[in-house]
Scaffold this motif. Structure first.
Motif, PDB file in Angstrom:
ATOM      1  N   ALA A  60      71.128 -39.125 103.742  1.00 33.85           N
ATOM      2  CA  ALA A  60      72.096 -39.184 102.646  1.00 33.85           C
ATOM      3  C   ALA A  60      72.749 -40.558 102.558  1.00 33.85           C
ATOM      4  CB  ALA A  60      73.174 -38.118 102.838  1.00 33.85           C
ATOM      5  N   GLU A  61      72.740 -41.304 103.670  1.00 36.98           N
ATOM      6  CA  GLU A  61      73.288 -42.652 103.703  1.00 36.98           C
ATOM      7  C   GLU A  61      72.352 -43.572 104.472  1.00 36.98           C
ATOM      8  OE1 GLU A  61      77.182 -42.530 105.432  1.00 36.98           O
ATOM      9  OE2 GLU A  61      78.145 -42.120 103.509  1.00 36.98           O
ATOM     10  N   ARG A  62      72.383 -44.866 104.112  1.00 36.02           N
ATOM     11  CA  ARG A  62      71.615 -45.873 104.841  1.00 36.02           C
ATOM     12  C   ARG A  62      72.532 -47.050 105.168  1.00 36.02           C
ATOM     13  NH1 ARG A  62      65.245 -45.865 104.168  1.00 36.02           N
ATOM     14  NH2 ARG A  62      64.955 -43.667 103.641  1.00 36.02           N
ATOM     15  N   LYS A  63      72.031 -47.958 105.995  1.00 33.52           N
ATOM     16  CA  LYS A  63      72.851 -49.068 106.483  1.00 33.52           C
ATOM     17  C   LYS A  63      72.185 -50.400 106.143  1.00 33.52           C
ATOM     18  CE  LYS A  63      74.653 -48.530 110.519  1.00 33.52           C
ATOM     19  NZ  LYS A  63      74.805 -48.416 111.999  1.00 33.52           N
ATOM     20  N   VAL A  64      72.992 -51.351 105.661  1.00 29.28           N
ATOM     21  CA  VAL A  64      72.518 -52.711 105.421  1.00 29.28           C
ATOM     22  C   VAL A  64      72.229 -53.374 106.771  1.00 29.28           C
ATOM     23  CG1 VAL A  64      73.055 -54.952 104.402  1.00 29.28           C
ATOM     24  CG2 VAL A  64      73.912 -52.858 103.325  1.00 29.28           C
ATOM     25  N   HIS A  65      71.066 -54.027 106.898  1.00 30.55           N
ATOM     26  CA  HIS A  65      70.664 -54.597 108.179  1.00 30.55           C
ATOM     27  C   HIS A  65      70.770 -56.116 108.231  1.00 30.55           C
ATOM     28  CE1 HIS A  65      68.674 -51.150 110.416  1.00 30.55           C
ATOM     29  NE2 HIS A  65      69.006 -50.618 109.257  1.00 30.55           N
ATOM     30  N   THR A  66      70.955 -56.780 107.090  1.00 31.21           N
ATOM     31  CA  THR A  66      70.920 -58.235 107.099  1.00 31.21           C
ATOM     32  C   THR A  66      71.947 -58.800 106.134  1.00 31.21           C
ATOM     33  OG1 THR A  66      69.444 -60.161 106.881  1.00 31.21           O
ATOM     34  CG2 THR A  66      69.168 -58.390 105.286  1.00 31.21           C
ATOM     35  N   GLY A  67      72.328 -60.055 106.329  1.00 24.77           N
ATOM     36  CA  GLY A  67      73.268 -60.697 105.434  1.00 24.77           C
ATOM     37  C   GLY A  67      74.719 -60.458 105.806  1.00 24.77           C
ATOM     38  N   PRO A  68      75.643 -60.928 104.983  1.00 21.01           N
ATOM     39  CA  PRO A  68      77.073 -60.845 105.314  1.00 21.01           C
ATOM     40  C   PRO A  68      77.613 -59.417 105.356  1.00 21.01           C
ATOM     41  CG  PRO A  68      76.761 -61.641 103.064  1.00 21.01           C
ATOM     42  CD  PRO A  68      75.412 -61.647 103.708  1.00 21.01           C
ATOM     43  N   ARG A  69      76.897 -58.457 104.769  1.00 20.31           N
ATOM     44  CA  ARG A  69      77.367 -57.066 104.744  1.00 20.31           C
ATOM     45  C   ARG A  69      76.643 -56.197 105.761  1.00 20.31           C
ATOM     46  NH1 ARG A  69      75.652 -54.961 100.276  1.00 20.31           N
ATOM     47  NH2 ARG A  69      77.020 -53.158 100.467  1.00 20.31           N
ATOM     48  N   ALA A  70      75.944 -56.807 106.702  1.00 26.91           N
ATOM     49  CA  ALA A  70      75.199 -56.054 107.717  1.00 26.91           C
ATOM     50  C   ALA A  70      76.114 -55.059 108.419  1.00 26.91           C
ATOM     51  CB  ALA A  70      74.580 -57.007 108.731  1.00 26.91           C
ATOM     52  N   GLY A  71      75.643 -53.830 108.550  1.00 33.06           N
ATOM     53  CA  GLY A  71      76.409 -52.768 109.185  1.00 33.06           C
ATOM     54  C   GLY A  71      77.095 -51.843 108.207  1.00 33.06           C
ATOM     55  N   GLN A  72      77.278 -52.269 106.962  1.00 35.87           N
ATOM     56  CA  GLN A  72      77.896 -51.407 105.956  1.00 35.87           C
ATOM     57  C   GLN A  72      76.923 -50.322 105.519  1.00 35.87           C
ATOM     58  OE1 GLN A  72      79.675 -53.483 102.658  1.00 35.87           O
ATOM     59  NE2 GLN A  72      80.663 -55.021 103.958  1.00 35.87           N
ATOM     60  N   THR A  73      77.451 -49.137 105.237  1.00 38.61           N
ATOM     61  CA  THR A  73      76.616 -48.031 104.793  1.00 38.61           C
ATOM     62  C   THR A  73      76.739 -47.846 103.281  1.00 38.61           C
ATOM     63  OG1 THR A  73      78.387 -46.423 105.205  1.00 38.61           O
ATOM     64  CG2 THR A  73      76.822 -46.830 106.998  1.00 38.61           C
ATOM     65  N   PHE A  74      75.748 -47.189 102.706  1.00 38.98           N
ATOM     66  CA  PHE A  74      75.755 -46.892 101.275  1.00 38.98           C
ATOM     67  C   PHE A  74      75.028 -45.575 101.053  1.00 38.98           C
ATOM     68  CE2 PHE A  74      72.063 -49.471 102.254  1.00 38.98           C
ATOM     69  CZ  PHE A  74      71.025 -48.819 101.608  1.00 38.98           C
ATOM     70  N   SER A  75      75.302 -44.940  99.924  1.00 33.77           N
ATOM     71  CA  SER A  75      74.731 -43.622  99.649  1.00 33.77           C
ATOM     72  C   SER A  75      73.319 -43.739  99.080  1.00 33.77           C
ATOM     73  CB  SER A  75      75.618 -42.854  98.674  1.00 33.77           C
ATOM     74  OG  SER A  75      75.665 -43.514  97.423  1.00 33.77           O
ATOM     75  N   VAL A  76      72.524 -42.719  99.327  1.00 29.32           N
ATOM     76  CA  VAL A  76      71.164 -42.615  98.815  1.00 29.32           C
ATOM     77  C   VAL A  76      71.168 -41.543  97.721  1.00 29.32           C
ATOM     78  CG1 VAL A  76      68.772 -42.039  99.365  1.00 29.32           C
ATOM     79  CG2 VAL A  76      70.170 -43.296 101.029  1.00 29.32           C
ATOM     80  N   ASP A  77      70.880 -41.943  96.486  1.00 26.37           N
ATOM     81  CA  ASP A  77      71.028 -41.035  95.344  1.00 26.37           C
ATOM     82  C   ASP A  77      69.706 -40.615  94.713  1.00 26.37           C
ATOM     83  OD1 ASP A  77      73.814 -41.298  95.628  1.00 26.37           O
ATOM     84  OD2 ASP A  77      73.818 -43.117  94.399  1.00 26.37           O
ATOM     85  N   VAL A  78      68.573 -41.024  95.310  1.00 23.73           N
ATOM     86  CA  VAL A  78      67.259 -40.700  94.754  1.00 23.73           C
ATOM     87  C   VAL A  78      66.331 -40.242  95.873  1.00 23.73           C
ATOM     88  CG1 VAL A  78      67.456 -42.316  92.820  1.00 23.73           C
ATOM     89  CG2 VAL A  78      66.513 -43.103  94.997  1.00 23.73           C
ATOM     90  N   PRO A  79      65.253 -39.532  95.549  1.00 18.81           N
ATOM     91  CA  PRO A  79      64.270 -39.170  96.579  1.00 18.81           C
ATOM     92  C   PRO A  79      63.665 -40.416  97.221  1.00 18.81           C
ATOM     93  CG  PRO A  79      63.905 -37.871  94.585  1.00 18.81           C
ATOM     94  CD  PRO A  79      64.900 -38.936  94.233  1.00 18.81           C
ATOM     95  N   THR A  80      63.452 -40.348  98.530  1.00 20.46           N
ATOM     96  CA  THR A  80      62.900 -41.494  99.249  1.00 20.46           C
ATOM     97  C   THR A  80      61.495 -41.229  99.779  1.00 20.46           C
ATOM     98  OG1 THR A  80      64.101 -40.734 101.214  1.00 20.46           O
ATOM     99  CG2 THR A  80      65.120 -42.486  99.901  1.00 20.46           C
ATOM    100  N   HIS A  81      60.954 -40.066  99.496  1.00 19.81           N
ATOM    101  CA  HIS A  81      59.565 -39.745  99.866  1.00 19.81           C
ATOM    102  C   HIS A  81      58.998 -38.845  98.774  1.00 19.81           C
ATOM    103  CE1 HIS A  81      56.307 -39.237 102.933  1.00 19.81           C
ATOM    104  NE2 HIS A  81      56.085 -38.135 102.237  1.00 19.81           N
TER     105      HIS A  81
END
Length: 367
Positions: free
Chosen positions: A207-228
């Motif tokens: 339901a949520e994923r995490k930014v892995h790179t850049g100045p916002r690394a570590g921040q989470t965000f919501s997943v609003d669409v199918p991913t598979h």
């Protein structure tokens, strides 16, 4: 600008704009004359680095008489609005995929363009390169007999591993199907023709994923669409294609695209690239054998579809990366999600003719 050169204005100066600027500068018959962005400083930075390109607001770009085609490189959610503004301003328009986030947004664009005798073009134009076009030549020659089936796979653990602002990949208009699906479905339609029915299943691992790179690394965000998403496409020809598009797979050994015929099999290179190795294995020669290049724009990159459209506007011919094709691809993708949601097959309402093949040795200026 000199004679027979089409002026291009770019709206949206994100990461992909650099690739377009680089390749359009090498293509005949087109010249970037203006850039616009919500952040005018980003547009100005491009103008400062490229003599002859002017930075301006989107409204001013739409009104500029030097701009013949608007190149729409905004995020998916803004694609339809920018296309509409360009068409209302009397400009032809070409954009990144998808054409719009859904059919309801996309269909009025085709009607508006037709009513005003304007062109719509849409990526991907990778299918105009030597990879997919050589594969098409193999099929058109009958080298593997009659195509009866195909497979198409795109899997990755997710774009947040490398993109510093990946949220839009997980919002409507994104996800693996609408992000990467256009490359695969456009290639499949180019090879096997339009799709008449689909069935599918879809899921979302997180339901949520995490930014892995850049100045916002570590921040989470919501997943609003199918991913598979997985499914089967039934082409009007009768061929059946199995598809799998996922942001949920860490590693896999799968082909990009393969086509299976009555007399052999065809291996198609990554449709996200313009070139690549095409191979066949036949009933008489079971080992995979590389096929010599047999078609496509050679040594090109993103923007060749726009150059192809510019030439077609000047000559009055159809262009290949056209809005009707992009709409059919969007229709197939949306229908696949609907089939998964409804748990039943869905008929694809639209259809399209396969665009003309790109002959071996062709140039966007003369093909």
């Amino acid at each position: 600008m000199g004679e027979q050169v089409t002026g291009v204005g770019i709206v949206g100066t994100g990461v992909i704009s650099g690739t377009y600027l680089d390749h359009l500068a090498r293509l005949p018959g087109v010249e970037v004359v203006a850039v616009a962005d919500l952040d005018l400083s980003r547009a100005q930075a491009i103008a400062d680095q490229n003599p002859g390109i002017r930075a301006m607001s989107s409204d001013d770009l739409m009104a500029d008489p030097a701009v013949d085609i608007v190149l729409n490189l905004t995020i998916p959610a803004a694609h339809a609005a920018v296309h509409q503004a360009a068409l209302q301003a009397g400009k032809h328009t070409y954009g990144e995929k998808p054409l719009a986030v859904d059919r309801a947004e996309a269909e009025p664009l085709l009607k508006l363009a037709a009513a005003n005798k304007l062109r719509i073009g849409c990526a991907p134009d990778t299918v105009l390169g030597t990879g997919t076009q050589t594969a098409r030549a193999v099929l058109d020659r009958g080298d593997i007999g009659v195509p009866t089936a195909a497979s198409a796979y795109f899997v990755t653990p997710g774009h947040e591993l490398w993109h510093p602002a990946p949220e839009f990949y997980y919002q409507p208009g994104g996800g693996p199907l609408l992000d990467m699906g256009p490359y695969y479905i456009t290639s499949l339609v180019t090879l096997l023709g339009p799709v008449r029915r689909v069935t599918g299943r879809a899921g979302r691992s997180q339901a949520e994923r995490k930014v892995h790179t850049g100045p916002r690394a570590g921040q989470t965000f919501s997943v609003d669409v199918p991913t598979h998403v997985t499914g089967v496409l039934e082409h009007e020809s009768g061929a059946l294609t199995t598809v799998l598009m996922s942001f949920d797979v860490w590693a896999a050994r799968l082909p990009r695209i393969e086509v299976y015929g009555t007399e052999g099999s065809l291996s198609v290179p990554d449709p996200n690239n313009f070139d690549g190795k095409v191979e066949i294995a036949t009933a008489s020669v079971r080992d995979w054998t590389e096929v010599p290049v047999a078609g496509g724009y050679a040594g090109t990159g993103r923007g060749v579809g726009l150059a192809d459209m510019a030439r077609a506007i000047r000559t009055g011919e159809p262009h290949r990366a056209n809005g009707t094709l992009a709409y059919h691809v969007l229709d197939v993708l949306e229908s696949l999600l609907e089939a998964a949601d409804q748990d039943q097959p869905v008929d694809v309402a639209s259809t399209v003719e396969r665009p003309a093949a790109v002959p071996l040795g062709a140039s966007p200026e003369s093909s």
